[in-house]
Design a protein around this motif. Structure first.
Motif, PDB file in Angstrom:
ATOM      1  N   MET A   1      48.808  -9.259   0.086  1.00 39.20           N
ATOM      2  CA  MET A   1      49.929  -9.461  -0.961  1.00 39.20           C
ATOM      3  C   MET A   1      50.742 -10.767  -0.951  1.00 39.20           C
ATOM      4  O   MET A   1      51.576 -10.665   0.050  1.00 39.20           O
ATOM      5  N   ALA A   4      56.807 -12.539  -3.869  1.00 36.89           N
ATOM      6  CA  ALA A   4      57.132 -12.373  -5.224  1.00 36.89           C
ATOM      7  C   ALA A   4      58.312 -13.691  -5.682  1.00 36.89           C
ATOM      8  O   ALA A   4      58.370 -13.988  -6.719  1.00 36.89           O
ATOM      9  N   CYS A  40      59.067 -11.859   6.741  1.00 43.68           N
ATOM     10  CA  CYS A  40      59.238 -12.507   5.295  1.00 43.68           C
ATOM     11  C   CYS A  40      59.002 -14.125   5.528  1.00 43.68           C
ATOM     12  O   CYS A  40      58.435 -14.494   4.703  1.00 43.68           O
ATOM     13  N   ASN A 218      61.616  -2.215   4.147  1.00 42.54           N
ATOM     14  CA  ASN A 218      61.830  -2.181   2.534  1.00 42.54           C
ATOM     15  C   ASN A 218      62.208  -3.860   2.202  1.00 42.54           C
ATOM     16  O   ASN A 218      62.030  -4.116   1.112  1.00 42.54           O
ATOM     17  N   ARG A 221      59.237  -5.140   1.507  1.00 45.45           N
ATOM     18  CA  ARG A 221      58.629  -4.673   0.221  1.00 45.45           C
ATOM     19  C   ARG A 221      59.319  -5.336  -0.773  1.00 45.45           C
ATOM     20  O   ARG A 221      58.710  -5.710  -1.936  1.00 45.45           O
ATOM     21  N   ALA A 222      60.331  -5.571  -0.959  1.00 42.52           N
ATOM     22  CA  ALA A 222      61.348  -6.374  -1.545  1.00 42.52           C
ATOM     23  C   ALA A 222      60.751  -7.708  -2.011  1.00 42.52           C
ATOM     24  O   ALA A 222      60.692  -8.090  -3.155  1.00 42.52           O
ATOM     25  N   LYS A 224      57.929  -8.806  -1.562  1.00 44.43           N
ATOM     26  CA  LYS A 224      56.615  -8.658  -2.228  1.00 44.43           C
ATOM     27  C   LYS A 224      56.623  -8.340  -3.608  1.00 44.43           C
ATOM     28  O   LYS A 224      55.585  -8.316  -4.280  1.00 44.43           O
ATOM     29  N   GLY A 225      57.946  -7.991  -3.830  1.00 43.58           N
ATOM     30  CA  GLY A 225      57.953  -7.524  -5.485  1.00 43.58           C
ATOM     31  C   GLY A 225      57.608  -6.138  -5.689  1.00 43.58           C
ATOM     32  O   GLY A 225      57.427  -5.717  -6.913  1.00 43.58           O
ATOM     33  N   GLU A 226      57.523  -5.132  -4.578  1.00 44.20           N
ATOM     34  CA  GLU A 226      57.194  -3.727  -4.833  1.00 44.20           C
ATOM     35  C   GLU A 226      58.246  -3.083  -5.503  1.00 44.20           C
ATOM     36  O   GLU A 226      59.438  -3.581  -5.440  1.00 44.20           O
ATOM     37  N   ARG A 227      58.110  -2.001  -6.089  1.00 52.23           N
ATOM     38  CA  ARG A 227      58.950  -1.342  -6.980  1.00 52.23           C
ATOM     39  C   ARG A 227      59.751  -0.361  -6.258  1.00 52.23           C
ATOM     40  O   ARG A 227      59.275   0.563  -5.654  1.00 52.23           O
ATOM     41  N   ILE A 228      60.768  -0.882  -5.622  1.00 51.09           N
ATOM     42  CA  ILE A 228      61.692  -0.147  -4.806  1.00 51.09           C
ATOM     43  C   ILE A 228      63.204  -0.309  -5.259  1.00 51.09           C
ATOM     44  O   ILE A 228      63.326  -1.310  -6.049  1.00 51.09           O
TER      45      ILE A 228
END
Length: 236
Positions: A1, A4, A40, A218, A221-222, A224-228
């Motif tokens: 992935m 973002a 990152c 996290n 994940r942040a 990557k634009g994941e919903r957290i």
């Protein structure tokens, strides 16, 4: 992935670097945070970092001490944390530079915006120490300022809660927002960051993502634009 965001400003609290110890440095946990930061950079995300100093010094609880002097001590605490982060990142093979808002040329570069941006363009992590270099401003405000100065796509605020709540998250029935506006944060006095930092982000249309750092992944994940966590921006 794919990520973002191209360029981010990550704000870490000093307390986060203490881990379960609650004070000082938990180097093993610092390494876990830095492993996520390394991930990152491997994704191509240009990463700036502002770190607090609360694991060593909390100026607000310094009693009768002069506020300016207390804040200067806090700036030195952030410099110590910046060096610790740099050491852990270098141990993981990450190219990193520390810049400080107070001159200490023997151990760090002075903060120069154009030089910081050049480092980021070379995929070096840049850690900004000593806050804004001025008393009476929090490291949250320093993070918002540096994010605006380096043209970050987003301000990532890593905290000890899952995001922004409508009240103290320890209270029964506290609601976690998925998205909230700067205006609501300022009007309702939501405990995200101080008003100066929130206003600076609003005025520069800089989105904020507030998320929990208990799991350092996290951070990845942040980016990557994941919903957290909770996203803060005006266009709701």
């Amino acid at each position: 992935m794919s990520p973002a965001y191209k360029r981010v400003l990550l704000k870490l609290s000093g307390e986060a670097l203490a881990g379960a110890k609650k004070t000082g440095l938990d180097y093993d946990f610092v390494l876990k945070i830095c492993e996520s930061i390394k991930h990152c950079t491997e994704l191509g995300v240009q990463t700036g970092i502002v770190v607090g100093g609360g694991n060593f010094w909390r100026g607000r609880s310094s009693g009768d001490m002069d506020r300016t002097r207390a804040d200067h001590i806090g700036m030195l605490a952030t410099a110590m944390n910046s060096l610790a982060l740099a050491d852990a990142l270098e141990a993981l093979g990450v190219d990193v530079r520390v810049q400080t808002a107070i001159a200490m040329q023997q151990i760090a570069e002075p903060y120069i915006r154009s030089r910081a941006v050049r480092h980021l363009e070379k995929n070096r992590v840049v850690i900004f120490g000593c806050g804004t270099g001025n008393p009476f401003f929090t490291t949250d405000t320093a993070a918002a300022l540096r994010a605006a100065e380096i043209d970050a796509d987003i301000f990532l605020k890593a905290t000890n809660t899952d995001g922004v709540y409508d009240r103290d998250p320890k209270e029964s029935g506290a609601k976690l927002f998925g998205q909230v506006s700067y205006t609501q944060i300022l009007a309702d006095g939501l405990k995200v960051m101080d008003a100066a930092a929130a206003s600076l982000c609003r005025d520069n249309n800089l989105p904020i993502l507030v998320f929990n750092l208990s799991d350092p992944m996290n951070i990845v994940r942040a980016v990557k634009g994941e919903r957290i966590g909770t996203i803060v921006k005006e266009d709701l």
